[in-house]
Design an enzyme around this catalytic site. Sequence first.
Site, PDB file in Angstrom:
ATOM      1  N   TYR A   6      42.101  34.454  56.055  1.00  0.00           N
ATOM      2  CA  TYR A   6      41.708  35.874  56.041  1.00  0.00           C
ATOM      3  C   TYR A   6      40.990  36.215  54.728  1.00  0.00           C
ATOM      4  O   TYR A   6      39.942  36.852  54.732  1.00  0.00           O
ATOM      5  CB  TYR A   6      42.933  36.793  56.244  1.00  0.00           C
ATOM      6  N   ARG A  31      48.092  47.790  58.295  1.00  0.00           N
ATOM      7  CA  ARG A  31      47.939  46.351  58.499  1.00  0.00           C
ATOM      8  C   ARG A  31      48.356  45.707  57.203  1.00  0.00           C
ATOM      9  O   ARG A  31      47.978  46.140  56.134  1.00  0.00           O
ATOM     10  CB  ARG A  31      46.473  46.044  58.811  1.00  0.00           C
ATOM     11  N   ARG A  70      48.855  43.832  44.444  1.00  0.00           N
ATOM     12  CA  ARG A  70      48.958  45.125  43.754  1.00  0.00           C
ATOM     13  C   ARG A  70      49.102  46.285  44.736  1.00  0.00           C
ATOM     14  O   ARG A  70      49.800  47.261  44.479  1.00  0.00           O
ATOM     15  CB  ARG A  70      47.711  45.315  42.875  1.00  0.00           C
ATOM     16  N   PHE A  94      29.045  39.890  34.940  1.00  0.00           N
ATOM     17  CA  PHE A  94      29.311  40.410  36.278  1.00  0.00           C
ATOM     18  C   PHE A  94      30.452  39.635  36.952  1.00  0.00           C
ATOM     19  O   PHE A  94      31.299  40.232  37.629  1.00  0.00           O
ATOM     20  CB  PHE A  94      28.016  40.321  37.108  1.00  0.00           C
TER      21      PHE A  94
HETATM   22  C1  D61 Z   1      31.852  37.166  41.377  1.00  0.00           C
HETATM   23  C2  D61 Z   1      31.859  38.528  41.175  1.00  0.00           C
HETATM   24  C3  D61 Z   1      32.427  39.351  42.103  1.00  0.00           C
HETATM   25  C4  D61 Z   1      33.015  38.831  43.246  1.00  0.00           C
HETATM   26  C5  D61 Z   1      33.006  37.452  43.438  1.00  0.00           C
HETATM   27  C6  D61 Z   1      32.418  36.628  42.486  1.00  0.00           C
HETATM   28  C7  D61 Z   1      33.571  36.927  44.585  1.00  0.00           C
HETATM   29  C8  D61 Z   1      34.114  37.754  45.508  1.00  0.00           C
HETATM   30  C9  D61 Z   1      34.143  39.117  45.339  1.00  0.00           C
HETATM   31  C10 D61 Z   1      33.579  39.663  44.211  1.00  0.00           C
HETATM   32  C11 D61 Z   1      34.752  39.974  46.377  1.00  0.00           C
HETATM   33  C12 D61 Z   1      36.123  40.380  45.990  1.00  0.00           C
HETATM   34  C13 D61 Z   1      36.696  41.426  46.874  1.00  0.00           C
HETATM   35  C14 D61 Z   1      37.946  41.974  46.206  1.00  0.00           C
HETATM   36  C15 D61 Z   1      38.191  43.386  46.582  1.00  0.00           C
HETATM   37  N1  D61 Z   1      38.554  43.471  47.969  1.00  0.00           N
HETATM   38  C16 D61 Z   1      38.048  44.381  48.790  1.00  0.00           C
HETATM   39  O1  D61 Z   1      37.222  45.176  48.426  1.00  0.00           O
HETATM   40  C17 D61 Z   1      38.557  44.336  50.203  1.00  0.00           C
HETATM   41  O2  D61 Z   1      37.518  44.414  51.144  1.00  0.00           O
HETATM   42  C18 D61 Z   1      36.968  43.138  51.452  1.00  0.00           C
HETATM   43  C19 D61 Z   1      35.762  43.271  52.396  1.00  0.00           C
HETATM   44  C20 D61 Z   1      34.572  43.932  51.732  1.00  0.00           C
HETATM   45  C21 D61 Z   1      34.152  43.255  50.491  1.00  0.00           C
HETATM   46  C22 D61 Z   1      33.097  44.067  49.839  1.00  0.00           C
HETATM   47  C23 D61 Z   1      32.688  43.585  48.477  1.00  0.00           C
HETATM   48  C24 D61 Z   1      33.560  43.633  47.405  1.00  0.00           C
HETATM   49  C25 D61 Z   1      33.136  43.297  46.145  1.00  0.00           C
HETATM   50  C26 D61 Z   1      31.827  42.908  45.926  1.00  0.00           C
HETATM   51  C27 D61 Z   1      30.936  42.847  47.027  1.00  0.00           C
HETATM   52  C28 D61 Z   1      31.383  43.182  48.285  1.00  0.00           C
HETATM   53  C29 D61 Z   1      29.603  42.518  46.795  1.00  0.00           C
HETATM   54  C30 D61 Z   1      29.170  42.236  45.538  1.00  0.00           C
HETATM   55  C31 D61 Z   1      30.042  42.287  44.460  1.00  0.00           C
HETATM   56  C32 D61 Z   1      31.363  42.598  44.654  1.00  0.00           C
HETATM   57  C33 D61 Z   1      39.602  45.422  50.390  1.00  0.00           C
HETATM   58  O3  D61 Z   1      39.078  46.687  50.140  1.00  0.00           O
HETATM   59  C34 D61 Z   1      39.992  47.757  50.058  1.00  0.00           C
HETATM   60  C35 D61 Z   1      40.579  47.924  48.685  1.00  0.00           C
HETATM   61  O4  D61 Z   1      40.618  46.973  47.904  1.00  0.00           O
HETATM   62  O5  D61 Z   1      41.003  49.036  48.375  1.00  0.00           O
HETATM   63  C36 D61 Z   1      40.203  45.284  51.795  1.00  0.00           C
HETATM   64  O6  D61 Z   1      39.903  46.053  52.702  1.00  0.00           O
HETATM   65  O7  D61 Z   1      40.992  44.346  51.912  1.00  0.00           O
HETATM   66 MG    MG Z   2      39.444  45.664  54.903  1.00  0.00          MG
END
Ligand code: D61
Ligand code: MG
Length: 413
Positions: free
Chosen positions: A168, A225, A212, A285
Site C-alpha cells: 500500500y 480506513r 503519527r 527538496f
Molecule cells: C523526495 C522528496 C519528497 C518525496 C519523496 C522523495 C518520495 C515520496 C514522497 C515525497 C511522497 C510522500 C508522501 C507522504 C505523505 N503522504 C500523503 O500525502 C498521503 O497521500 C499519498 C497519496 C498522494 C501523494 C501526493 C504527494 C505527496 C508528496 C509529494 C508529491 C505527491 C509530489 C511531489 C512531492 C511530494 C496521505 O495524505 C494525507 C495526509 O498525510 O494527511 C494519505 O492519504 O495517506
Molecule cells: Mg489517501
Amino acid sequence: MGSLAAVLRHPDDLYPLLKLKMASRQAEKQIPPEPHWAFCYSMLHKVSRSFALVIQQLGTDLRNAVCIFYLVLRALDTVEDDTSIPTDVKVPILIAFHRHVYDREWHFSCGTKEYKVLMDQFHHVSTAFLELGKGYQDAIEDITKRMGAGMAKFICKEVESIDDYDEYCYYVAGLVGLGLSKLFYASGTEDLAPDSLSNSMGLFLQKTNIIRDYLEDINEIPKCRMFWPREIWSKYVNKLEDLKYEENSDKAVQCLNDMVTNALMHVEDCLKYMSALRDHAIFRFCAIPQIMAIGTLALCYNNIEVFRGVVKMRRGLTAKVIDRTNNMTDVYLAFYDFSNILKPKINKNDPNATKTLSRVEAIQKACMDSGVLNKRKSYIIQSELRYSSTMIVIFFIILAIIFSYLSSTRASK
Ligand code: D61
Ligand code: MG
C-alpha cells in the site's frame, strides 16, 4: 509562528523562524501571472503545509513539473480519501485518472474545504499539465496510472500483513519517489536513481505519517480506513481501536514502538539515495522531509501522546531543519542526533528492544562510516540541550533595558 512560550524556551529558534516566515511570504508573492499557474501555486500553498516551501525552491522548469505532479496526485488522493463516494463510482475514477489529466473538460466534485476547490477547478491543473514538456507529462501520467490502480485495489482490501502494508505504501508514496526520480532525471541534473531506493524514500515518509496520524485516522467520521497492519497490532490488542484506551497504554506503546522500528528499516536506503544527489535545490527538496520524518519518529517513539493527541515537531525545530540542511554532512548529523534522542528511550522490557537498538545502531554506524561526523560537533540537537548564545544575548539586552529604565526614572526624580 511558534508560540511565544516555545520561542522563550528555545530562543535560537527565533532567527530560523523569522527567516522561514520571510521565505514563505516571498513565495506567496511570486505567484505567476497566468491564471492557471496562479491557481496551481496558490493551491499548492493551501493543500501542502510542508511540501510547498521545498517545491518552491526548485528551478523553474522542474518546479512547475513537481507542482503539477503534486496537485494531480493530491486530487487522486482526495478521491481515494472521500468515504462518501460509493465504491462502484470511486474505483473507475481512480483507474482512469491518468487519462482525465489530459481532458480540460473533466472534473469531479468531492472532498472538503481547499480539496474541494482543487477538485472543482481541476481544469486549471489540466491546462498547466498540458504545458509541461513531454518527458514530464509521461512520467506524471505513468505514476498516476499505477497509483490509481493500486489505490483501487486497496479500496476493498484491508492492510493485513506487513507485505500488504509495504505494498500500500508503495502505491501511495513509493511511486511518488519513483516519479520524482524520473522528473529529476528528465530535468537533466541527476542520474536516474534505482527504483528500490526511490521507493524507500516514499515508504519512510508515508510510514511516519501513518504512525503519527493514528488518532486522527481512528477518530475520523463517518468510517475510517486504517493503515496499521494487523500482523503488527494483533500482537498487542484484539481491535486496532483498543490502542487508544487508557487501560491498554502499555500495549499501545509497545505496538507503536514496533511500528517505529519497522519504519526505521528504510533509513539506510534513504541515506544512500540522498548521497547520490548533485543539485543543491533537489538535495534540499529531498532531505528536508526525510529529516523531519526521523525527527518525528524520535519524538513518537515510546510516547503515549500519539494515542492522546497530535505529536508534532516544534515549529521552531522545523524552521531550524529548513535553515540548516544544505549537504550530506548535515543529513548524517541530523540522523545521528535524532537516533541519539531515540536511543535512551528504548526500554529493555519492550518486546522489540533488541531489534530497535540494533536498527538505531545500524543507522548511527551508517552515519559514522560517512567519515564526516567528527569534523563538526552537532547540527540541531546540541543547541537543544544547552543554553544558547542567543539566550545569553537576550538576557543582557533585558538587563540593559531594565538598567536604563531605572536610571532614567532616578534621573527624572
Ligand atoms: C523526495 C522528496 C519528497 C518525496 C519523496 C522523495 C518520495 C515520496 C514522497 C515525497 C511522497 C510522500 C508522501 C507522504 C505523505 N503522504 C500523503 O500525502 C498521503 O497521500 C499519498 C497519496 C498522494 C501523494 C501526493 C504527494 C505527496 C508528496 C509529494 C508529491 C505527491 C509530489 C511531489 C512531492 C511530494 C496521505 O495524505 C494525507 C495526509 O498525510 O494527511 C494519505 O492519504 O495517506
Ligand atoms: Mg489517501
